[in-house]
Design a protein around this motif. Structure first.
Motif, PDB file in Angstrom:
ATOM      1  N   ARG A 299      -0.569  40.609  53.211  1.00 47.03           N
ATOM      2  CA  ARG A 299      -1.490  41.697  53.528  1.00 47.03           C
ATOM      3  C   ARG A 299      -2.861  41.166  53.951  1.00 47.03           C
ATOM      4  O   ARG A 299      -3.624  41.858  54.593  1.00 47.03           O
ATOM      5  CB  ARG A 299      -1.671  42.623  52.318  1.00 47.03           C
TER       6      ARG A 299
ATOM      7  N   ARG B 293       4.472  49.713  51.857  1.00 47.63           N
ATOM      8  CA  ARG B 293       3.028  49.984  51.843  1.00 47.63           C
ATOM      9  C   ARG B 293       2.364  49.819  50.487  1.00 47.63           C
ATOM     10  O   ARG B 293       1.178  49.538  50.419  1.00 47.63           O
ATOM     11  CB  ARG B 293       2.777  51.393  52.363  1.00 47.63           C
ATOM     12  N   THR B 294       3.112  50.020  49.392  1.00 41.99           N
ATOM     13  CA  THR B 294       2.461  49.949  48.086  1.00 41.99           C
ATOM     14  C   THR B 294       3.148  48.930  47.180  1.00 41.99           C
ATOM     15  O   THR B 294       4.356  48.702  47.271  1.00 41.99           O
ATOM     16  CB  THR B 294       2.487  51.318  47.370  1.00 41.99           C
TER      17      THR B 294
END
Length: 145
Positions: free
Chosen positions: A131, A84-85
């Motif tokens: 993304r 996610r990061t």
């Protein structure tokens, strides 16, 4: 606890009696796998079968260090798209890169490593591209580089 074998009775007939009585009481019908075929009856005999089964049950594998590192690098590469990061992506890649560099400096036993450290910036760019443009524009609090 079973009773002791009486004197004068052959061991085989005493064991057979114990098995027969257990069958009559239904003791065997409660065992796991009752009525199912035994696994591996058709496989050739392997004297280390029990070790392999235990390792499989417990999810343990024994690979030479170079193969284990290759597998770890592959797993990290496969895991990157789901992270996610960006900071987590960079942390994961840095950890595996440290192990790869150490293995290049002092090759562990086993087959050739055939790995080079990841280009972290290139992998992060791929991660960003996956993304989509909305993430890159800051819709999710992303930092512009």
């Amino acid at each position: 606890m079973t009773e002791r074998k009486p004197a004068g009775v052959s061991f085989e007939s005493w064991v057979d009696k114990q098995i027969r009585e257990s069958e009559q009481r239904g003791d065997f019908s409660q065992l796991p796998g009752f009525g199912k075929p035994l696994d591996g009856l058709d496989a050739p005999y392997d004297e280390t079968w029990w070790i392999k089964q235990k390792m499989q049950r417990e999810g343990v594998s024994v690979l030479p260090p170079t193969l284990a590192l290759r597998k770890e690098a592959e797993d990290v590469r496969d895991a990157v798209p789901g992270v996610r990061t960006e900071a987590e992506v960079r942390r994961m890649l840095t950890e595996v890169n440290e192990k790869i560099r150490a293995a290049i400096r002092r090759p562990p036993p086993g087959p050739l490593l055939n790995l080079k450290p990841f280009d972290i910036d290139a992998v992060v760019e791929e991660w960003r591209a996956a993304r989509g443009p909305s993430w890159q524009s800051g819709a999710r609090g992303a930092r512009k580089w």
